[in-house]
Design a protein around this motif. Structure first.
Motif, PDB file in Angstrom:
ATOM      1  N   ARG A   1     -10.790  83.310  34.843  1.00  0.00           N
ATOM      2  CA  ARG A   1      -9.046  82.874  35.335  1.00  0.00           C
ATOM      3  C   ARG A   1      -8.422  82.713  34.015  1.00  0.00           C
ATOM      4  NH1 ARG A   1     -13.034  80.802  39.357  1.00  0.00           N
ATOM      5  NH2 ARG A   1     -12.464  78.488  37.870  1.00  0.00           N
ATOM      6  N   THR A   2      -9.091  82.290  33.433  1.00  0.00           N
ATOM      7  CA  THR A   2      -7.794  81.838  31.912  1.00  0.00           C
ATOM      8  C   THR A   2      -7.758  83.019  31.317  1.00  0.00           C
ATOM      9  OG1 THR A   2      -8.506  79.602  31.949  1.00  0.00           O
ATOM     10  CG2 THR A   2      -7.567  80.518  29.997  1.00  0.00           C
ATOM     11  N   ALA A   3      -8.465  83.935  31.108  1.00  0.00           N
ATOM     12  CA  ALA A   3      -8.361  85.666  30.208  1.00  0.00           C
ATOM     13  C   ALA A   3      -8.018  86.199  31.007  1.00  0.00           C
ATOM     14  CB  ALA A   3      -9.959  85.451  29.796  1.00  0.00           C
ATOM     15  N   ASP A   4      -7.474  86.309  32.376  1.00  0.00           N
ATOM     16  CA  ASP A   4      -7.147  87.460  32.903  1.00  0.00           C
ATOM     17  C   ASP A   4      -5.876  87.137  32.806  1.00  0.00           C
ATOM     18  OD1 ASP A   4      -9.362  88.286  34.126  1.00  0.00           O
ATOM     19  OD2 ASP A   4      -9.361  87.824  35.976  1.00  0.00           O
ATOM     20  N   LYS A   5      -5.214  85.602  33.499  1.00  0.00           N
ATOM     21  CA  LYS A   5      -3.980  85.180  33.110  1.00  0.00           C
ATOM     22  C   LYS A   5      -3.493  85.791  31.746  1.00  0.00           C
ATOM     23  CE  LYS A   5      -3.857  81.242  35.983  1.00  0.00           C
ATOM     24  NZ  LYS A   5      -4.177  80.179  36.540  1.00  0.00           N
ATOM     25  N   LEU A   6      -4.429  85.827  30.453  1.00  0.00           N
ATOM     26  CA  LEU A   6      -3.779  86.368  29.373  1.00  0.00           C
ATOM     27  C   LEU A   6      -4.021  87.280  28.589  1.00  0.00           C
ATOM     28  CD1 LEU A   6      -5.306  82.336  27.188  1.00  0.00           C
ATOM     29  CD2 LEU A   6      -2.364  83.719  28.136  1.00  0.00           C
ATOM     30  N   LYS A   7      -4.712  87.999  29.620  1.00  0.00           N
ATOM     31  CA  LYS A   7      -5.189  89.687  29.414  1.00  0.00           C
ATOM     32  C   LYS A   7      -5.977  89.412  27.801  1.00  0.00           C
ATOM     33  CE  LYS A   7      -1.440  91.344  31.522  1.00  0.00           C
ATOM     34  NZ  LYS A   7      -0.268  90.295  32.525  1.00  0.00           N
ATOM     35  N   LEU A   8      -6.921  88.369  28.280  1.00  0.00           N
ATOM     36  CA  LEU A   8      -7.930  88.841  27.126  1.00  0.00           C
ATOM     37  C   LEU A   8      -9.159  89.389  27.586  1.00  0.00           C
ATOM     38  CD1 LEU A   8      -6.728  85.078  25.934  1.00  0.00           C
ATOM     39  CD2 LEU A   8      -7.141  87.706  24.511  1.00  0.00           C
ATOM     40  N   SER A   9      -9.674  89.633  26.830  1.00  0.00           N
ATOM     41  CA  SER A   9     -11.607  90.086  26.972  1.00  0.00           C
ATOM     42  C   SER A   9     -12.182  89.843  25.445  1.00  0.00           C
ATOM     43  CB  SER A   9     -11.001  91.752  27.263  1.00  0.00           C
ATOM     44  OG  SER A   9     -11.060  92.612  26.201  1.00  0.00           O
ATOM     45  N   ALA A  10     -12.864  89.658  25.567  1.00  0.00           N
ATOM     46  CA  ALA A  10     -14.242  89.265  24.639  1.00  0.00           C
ATOM     47  C   ALA A  10     -13.492  90.084  22.763  1.00  0.00           C
ATOM     48  CB  ALA A  10     -15.543  89.671  24.712  1.00  0.00           C
ATOM     49  N   GLY A  11     -13.807  89.632  22.367  1.00  0.00           N
ATOM     50  CA  GLY A  11     -13.245  89.980  20.749  1.00  0.00           C
ATOM     51  C   GLY A  11     -12.009  90.181  21.340  1.00  0.00           C
ATOM     52  N   ASP A  12     -11.129  89.594  21.283  1.00  0.00           N
ATOM     53  CA  ASP A  12      -9.422  89.025  21.134  1.00  0.00           C
ATOM     54  C   ASP A  12      -9.362  87.989  20.679  1.00  0.00           C
ATOM     55  OD1 ASP A  12      -9.109  92.021  22.831  1.00  0.00           O
ATOM     56  OD2 ASP A  12      -9.018  90.800  24.083  1.00  0.00           O
ATOM     57  N   ARG A  13      -8.799  87.697  19.926  1.00  0.00           N
ATOM     58  CA  ARG A  13      -7.681  86.610  19.622  1.00  0.00           C
ATOM     59  C   ARG A  13      -6.791  85.636  20.047  1.00  0.00           C
ATOM     60  NH1 ARG A  13     -11.124  86.233  14.281  1.00  0.00           N
ATOM     61  NH2 ARG A  13      -9.695  84.286  13.862  1.00  0.00           N
ATOM     62  N   VAL A  14      -7.396  84.064  20.005  1.00  0.00           N
ATOM     63  CA  VAL A  14      -6.886  83.462  20.884  1.00  0.00           C
ATOM     64  C   VAL A  14      -6.629  82.513  19.996  1.00  0.00           C
ATOM     65  CG1 VAL A  14      -8.364  81.881  21.710  1.00  0.00           C
ATOM     66  CG2 VAL A  14      -5.790  81.962  23.527  1.00  0.00           C
ATOM     67  N   ARG A  15      -4.308  81.760  20.263  1.00  0.00           N
ATOM     68  CA  ARG A  15      -4.578  80.745  19.422  1.00  0.00           C
ATOM     69  C   ARG A  15      -4.397  79.653  20.684  1.00  0.00           C
ATOM     70  NH1 ARG A  15      -0.197  84.194  19.089  1.00  0.00           N
ATOM     71  NH2 ARG A  15       1.975  83.071  20.240  1.00  0.00           N
ATOM     72  N   ILE A  16      -4.685  78.480  20.209  1.00  0.00           N
ATOM     73  CA  ILE A  16      -5.115  77.384  20.906  1.00  0.00           C
ATOM     74  C   ILE A  16      -4.019  75.753  20.279  1.00  0.00           C
ATOM     75  CG2 ILE A  16      -6.205  75.285  21.383  1.00  0.00           C
ATOM     76  CD1 ILE A  16      -8.763  77.346  21.475  1.00  0.00           C
ATOM     77  N   LEU A  17      -3.676  75.593  20.947  1.00  0.00           N
ATOM     78  CA  LEU A  17      -2.344  74.306  20.075  1.00  0.00           C
ATOM     79  C   LEU A  17      -3.375  73.574  21.562  1.00  0.00           C
ATOM     80  CD1 LEU A  17       0.216  73.642  18.666  1.00  0.00           C
ATOM     81  CD2 LEU A  17       1.771  74.149  20.932  1.00  0.00           C
ATOM     82  N   ILE A  18      -3.825  72.349  20.581  1.00  0.00           N
ATOM     83  CA  ILE A  18      -3.986  71.009  21.818  1.00  0.00           C
ATOM     84  C   ILE A  18      -2.444  69.533  21.204  1.00  0.00           C
ATOM     85  CG2 ILE A  18      -5.680  68.982  21.633  1.00  0.00           C
ATOM     86  CD1 ILE A  18      -7.629  70.425  20.639  1.00  0.00           C
ATOM     87  N   PRO A  19      -1.704  69.178  21.777  1.00  0.00           N
ATOM     88  CA  PRO A  19      -0.902  68.603  21.632  1.00  0.00           C
ATOM     89  C   PRO A  19      -0.846  67.035  21.230  1.00  0.00           C
ATOM     90  CG  PRO A  19      -0.234  69.412  23.088  1.00  0.00           C
ATOM     91  CD  PRO A  19      -1.460  69.970  23.027  1.00  0.00           C
ATOM     92  N   GLY A  20      -0.677  66.489  19.983  1.00  0.00           N
ATOM     93  CA  GLY A  20      -0.952  64.883  19.237  1.00  0.00           C
ATOM     94  C   GLY A  20      -1.987  65.285  18.318  1.00  0.00           C
ATOM     95  N   LEU A  21      -3.493  66.180  18.265  1.00  0.00           N
ATOM     96  CA  LEU A  21      -4.653  66.600  18.042  1.00  0.00           C
ATOM     97  C   LEU A  21      -3.923  67.394  16.592  1.00  0.00           C
ATOM     98  CD1 LEU A  21      -7.427  65.637  17.626  1.00  0.00           C
ATOM     99  CD2 LEU A  21      -8.026  67.707  19.277  1.00  0.00           C
TER     100      LEU A  21
END
Length: 288
Positions: free
Chosen positions: A53-73
């Motif tokens: 579900r998360t991948a569909d919303k970001l239009k991601l598939s295996a092999g792609d790269r994603v940026r992760i931001l964790i506020p406060g960490l």
């Protein structure tokens, strides 16, 4: 077992999706990553496992790269590769190995959840002891949560089973009525064949072949029809919190096949009864 679970922002280009990032021990015995097909996945040390579900919303598939931001960490977003995209029944987000936090996110090995497995009957006393401890925000009784979801899914599948039973009844009525309507339109020709010496057994064999051909064509058309109906039901029943996957079990196919055979034989019996009850003189009068 200790677990880290934090809300994170998953970003790709101009798209952003907020979901949970879960860090698990590599050989966890109390939390298993299992996809909708029942396959278990180990939390990766290099990269992440991303929910479908998360991948569909970001239009991601295996092999792609994603940026992760964790506020406060994290002071800034970290870019990680997507190793696998899996379809889960519940929830959304991503998984990685707990020991890989220093390498992948540049943080210490942290945890904010503790998973405990209690012996049968010991949960009440354990819960009382935990409540008296410090730094405990909340306690979740997983068997109770599972039962809640099972009750919710149970009512949903009662609706699906009711739909299946109504489809079976409607199909039986449809086959029976169409068979009799078609027979009454040809009753004159069939009784004429009887006048010319054709026996009831021969007429029954002819009608049985017709029914068999229609049954075979119905099975062929039912395969894509089943796929289409299952897809529509899955879309209707799936939400942002859970995914429903309706599998086609061989036992259901066998049961449906024998039900159709029974309906065909019953309608064939009624057709032969109608032919036997028809008066041959009426067919000759219509021919005149």
């Amino acid at each position: 077992e200790t677990v880290l679970q934090l809300p994170a922002a998953f970003q790709r280009d101009a798209l952003t999706e907020y979901a949970l990032l879960t860090a698990l021990p590599e050989k966890s015995h109390l939390w298993h990553i299992i996809d909708a097909e029942g396959k278990e996945h180990a939390p990766p040390r290099c990269g992440i496992i991303l929910n479908q579900r998360t991948a569909d919303k970001l239009k991601l598939s295996a092999g792609d790269r994603v940026r992760i931001l964790i506020p406060g960490l994290l002071p800034e977003a970290r870019e990680l590769p997507v190793l696998r995209v899996i379809q889960e029944t519940f929830g959304s987000g991503a998984y990685l190995a707990l020991d890989s936090l220093p390498d992948q996110l540049g943080t210490d090995r942290l945890c904010n959840k503790l998973i405990l497995r209690a012996k049968p009957g010991a949960f009440a006393s354990l819960k009382s002891d935990i409540r008296s401890a410090g730094r405990i925000s909340w306690i979740v009784d997983m068997p109770k949560s599972v039962k809640t979801y099972q009750d919710m899914m149970g009512s949903m599948f009662i609706m699906v089973n009711s739909f299946a039973v109504m489809s079976l009844i409607a199909g039986g009525i449809l086959i029976y009525n169409i068979s009799l309507i078609t027979l009454r339109e040809r009753i004159s020709e069939l009784t004429t064949l009887r006048v010319l010496g054709c026996s009831e057994m021969e007429l029954g064999q002819m009608l049985l072949i017709e029914q068999g051909v229609l049954l075979f064509l119905g099975i062929l058309l039912g395969m894509p029809g089943n796929y289409l109906v299952r897809g529509l039901l899955e879309r209707f029943m799936t939400s942002d919190n859970y995914h429903i996957q309706l599998n086609l079990h061989p036992a259901s196919c066998v049961l449906a096949f024998f039900c159709c055979i029974f309906i065909v034989l019953f309608s064939l019996h009624r057709e032969i009864s109608v032919i036997s009850a028809a008066r041959l003189t009426d067919a000759l009068k219509e021919r005149e």
